[in-house]
Write an enzyme that holds these catalytic residues in place. Structure first.
Site, PDB file in Angstrom:
ATOM      1  N   CYS A 200       6.557  -1.737   7.826  1.00  0.00           N
ATOM      2  CA  CYS A 200       6.836  -3.016   8.514  1.00  0.00           C
ATOM      3  C   CYS A 200       8.327  -3.207   8.720  1.00  0.00           C
ATOM      4  O   CYS A 200       9.115  -2.930   7.814  1.00  0.00           O
ATOM      5  CB  CYS A 200       6.376  -4.198   7.681  1.00  0.00           C
ATOM      6  SG  CYS A 200       4.616  -4.261   7.432  1.00  0.00           S
ATOM      7  N   THR A 202       9.016  -6.352  10.241  1.00  0.00           N
ATOM      8  CA  THR A 202       8.943  -7.769  10.624  1.00  0.00           C
ATOM      9  C   THR A 202      10.041  -8.606   9.964  1.00  0.00           C
ATOM     10  O   THR A 202      10.681  -9.428  10.608  1.00  0.00           O
ATOM     11  CB  THR A 202       7.551  -8.328  10.249  1.00  0.00           C
ATOM     12  OG1 THR A 202       6.587  -7.650  11.040  1.00  0.00           O
ATOM     13  CG2 THR A 202       7.453  -9.826  10.502  1.00  0.00           C
TER      14      THR A 202
HETATM   15  P1  XMP Z   1       1.292  -0.442   3.330  1.00  0.00           P
HETATM   16  O1  XMP Z   1       2.421  -0.925   2.488  1.00  0.00           O
HETATM   17  O2  XMP Z   1       0.008  -0.300   2.580  1.00  0.00           O
HETATM   18  O3  XMP Z   1       1.063  -1.626   4.391  1.00  0.00           O
HETATM   19  O4  XMP Z   1       1.632   0.795   4.090  1.00  0.00           O
HETATM   20  C1  XMP Z   1       0.007  -1.603   5.312  1.00  0.00           C
HETATM   21  C2  XMP Z   1      -0.072  -2.943   6.015  1.00  0.00           C
HETATM   22  O5  XMP Z   1       1.078  -3.171   6.844  1.00  0.00           O
HETATM   23  C3  XMP Z   1       0.710  -4.059   7.920  1.00  0.00           C
HETATM   24  N1  XMP Z   1       1.186  -3.446   9.163  1.00  0.00           N
HETATM   25  C4  XMP Z   1       2.314  -3.815   9.783  1.00  0.00           C
HETATM   26  N2  XMP Z   1       3.195  -4.798   9.513  1.00  0.00           N
HETATM   27  N3  XMP Z   1       4.497  -4.110  11.383  1.00  0.00           N
HETATM   28  C5  XMP Z   1       4.284  -4.960  10.332  1.00  0.00           C
HETATM   29  O6  XMP Z   1       5.128  -5.857  10.097  1.00  0.00           O
HETATM   30  C6  XMP Z   1       3.657  -3.103  11.721  1.00  0.00           C
HETATM   31  O7  XMP Z   1       3.887  -2.359  12.657  1.00  0.00           O
HETATM   32  C7  XMP Z   1       2.497  -2.958  10.881  1.00  0.00           C
HETATM   33  N4  XMP Z   1       1.445  -2.099  10.929  1.00  0.00           N
HETATM   34  C8  XMP Z   1       0.669  -2.418   9.849  1.00  0.00           C
HETATM   35  C9  XMP Z   1      -0.798  -4.214   7.860  1.00  0.00           C
HETATM   36  O8  XMP Z   1      -1.081  -5.466   7.284  1.00  0.00           O
HETATM   37  C10 XMP Z   1      -1.228  -3.067   6.975  1.00  0.00           C
HETATM   38  O9  XMP Z   1      -2.455  -3.273   6.327  1.00  0.00           O
END
Ligand code: XMP
Length: 360
Positions: A200, A202
């Site tokens: 992420c 964000t």
């Molecule tokens: P982990 O830490 O397990 O996190 O790799 C997976 C979770 O990250 C979220 N997710 C995103 N959040 N930008 C974000 O801010 C992205 O591009 C993104 N893609 C996935 C999502 O909640 C996932 O389960």
């Protein structure tokens, strides 16, 4: 200004235990109830009896694979179900492709509550949900980055008008206010965690977010009917134990399951080592792939070492979680929550908590 805590800021105090084997520990969790409708014909065949009954949706492992296109398609959903958890098939595809993935996974999953499918909150989400439901899907996940949004409120309302007797998960949110709103709008479970995922960006891009463990504490701090689905930022099994102790009912994993055989895509060789792709769904590359344009990138594209079978990766995670329960003297999630005593760690305690052997 309020101080917040992340996984590495806390430890669980070890408790007296009379657990003799990790096999005595039940790490199972419950997603709530689903309504079943049984229809039977009278013997003469002249009338139809309709009976409604509630069925518990139980899982022996409180782990969900994330709805990302480098994590959960049919093979991962089937393997997660076999392992006792479940997978959420991602939505970055056509309705036909996603339905085909669900149908293929169902070939290996005996129960219709053994897998879930993601949908959006705008565009084709209603048609998508209806088609997936026709294919047997009973657990839906409204999967949007900022779930505390009028789109999600409308989507929950519209889904409830069109589809009956299903479980509706929605998110993601980071605050108790948002959690309560989604619960009131009809969500049966809420994904909790904004900006904590390993891929992420964000928080960097927008300045918004809350450490995932803090969000779990906040959302689980009051009486609730919706389940807490903790999502983003899990690096090791100890983080999962902390999340469950703080009140999460399930955890969603992305990076901890990435790189396994069951994730989509081939392993690539680089400098004699194998890797697999793992990318954020809001990364520039992913956005270009699924909608042909990138507005604001809020994720990154990475490669992770190839890690073999999911079953062995999950066995290691599960072993750590079971062991964590026994350190708290807890035989199940309810006991873990009741007994858990969180301690804040100083920076030097954090250093001590990580492996820190000195080589001379
Ligand atoms: P982990 O830490 O397990 O996190 O790799 C997976 C979770 O990250 C979220 N997710 C995103 N959040 N930008 C974000 O801010 C992205 O591009 C993104 N893609 C996935 C999502 O909640 C996932 O389960």
């Amino acid at each position: 200004m309020r101080e917040t805590i992340a996984f590495d800021d806390v430890l669980l105090e070890p408790q007296y235990s009379d657990i003799k084997s990790r096999s005595e520990v039940d790490i199972g969790s419950n997603l709530g109830k689903i309504m079943r409708v049984d229809t039977t014909r009278s013997e003469a065949g002249t009338s139809v009896n309709v009976e409604m009954r509630e069925e518990e949706i139980n899982f022996s492992v409180p782990i969900i694979s994330s709805p990302m296109d480098t994590v959960t398609e049919a093979e991962m959903a089937a393997a997660m179900s076999k392992s006792g958890g479940f997978g959420i098939i991602h939505r970055y595809n056509s309705i036909e492709e996603q339905v085909a993935m669900a149908v293929s996974a169902f070939d290996h999953v005996a129960q219709d509550t053994g897998l879930a499918a993601a949908i959006g909150a705008t565009g084709d989400y209603l048609e998508r949900a209806i088609e997936l439901n026709k294919a047997g899907v009973k657990i839906f996940c409204i999967d949007v980055a900022h779930g505390h949004h009028s789109h999600v409120k409308d989507a929950l309302f519209n889904l409830k008008q069109k589809i009956n007797n299903v479980h509706l998960m929605a998110g993601n949110v980071a605050t108790l206010t948002a959690f309560k709103d989604l619960e009131n709008w009809g969500a049966d479970s809420v994904r909790v965690g904004i900006g904590g995922g390993s891929i992420c960006s964000t928080r960097i891009r927008t300045g918004h977010g809350i450490p995932t463990l803090q969000s779990i504490f906040d959302c689980a701090s009051v009486a609730r009917t919706a389940k807490v689905i903790a999502d983003g930022g899990f690096k090791k099994s100890g983080d999962i134990v902390k999340a469950l102790a703080a009140g999460a009912d399930f955890v969603v994993l992305g990076s901890m399951l990435a790189g396994t055989d069951e994730t989509p895509g081939e392993a690539l060789k680089k400098d004699g080592k194998l890797y697999k792709k793992y990318r954020g769904m809001a990364s520039e590359e992913a956005q270009l792939d699924w909608r042909g344009r990138c507005s604001v990138s809020e994720g990154i594209c990475a490669t992770v070492p190839y890690r073999g079978r999911l079953s062995s990766v999950l066995a290691e995670i599960e072993g750590g979680v079971r062991s964590g329960f026994s350190y708290s003297g807890a035989r199940n999630i309810g006991e873990l929550r009741a007994r858990a005593r969180f301690l804040k760690q100083t920076t030097s305690a954090q250093l001590e908590s990580n492996t820190h052997i000195l080589f001379r």
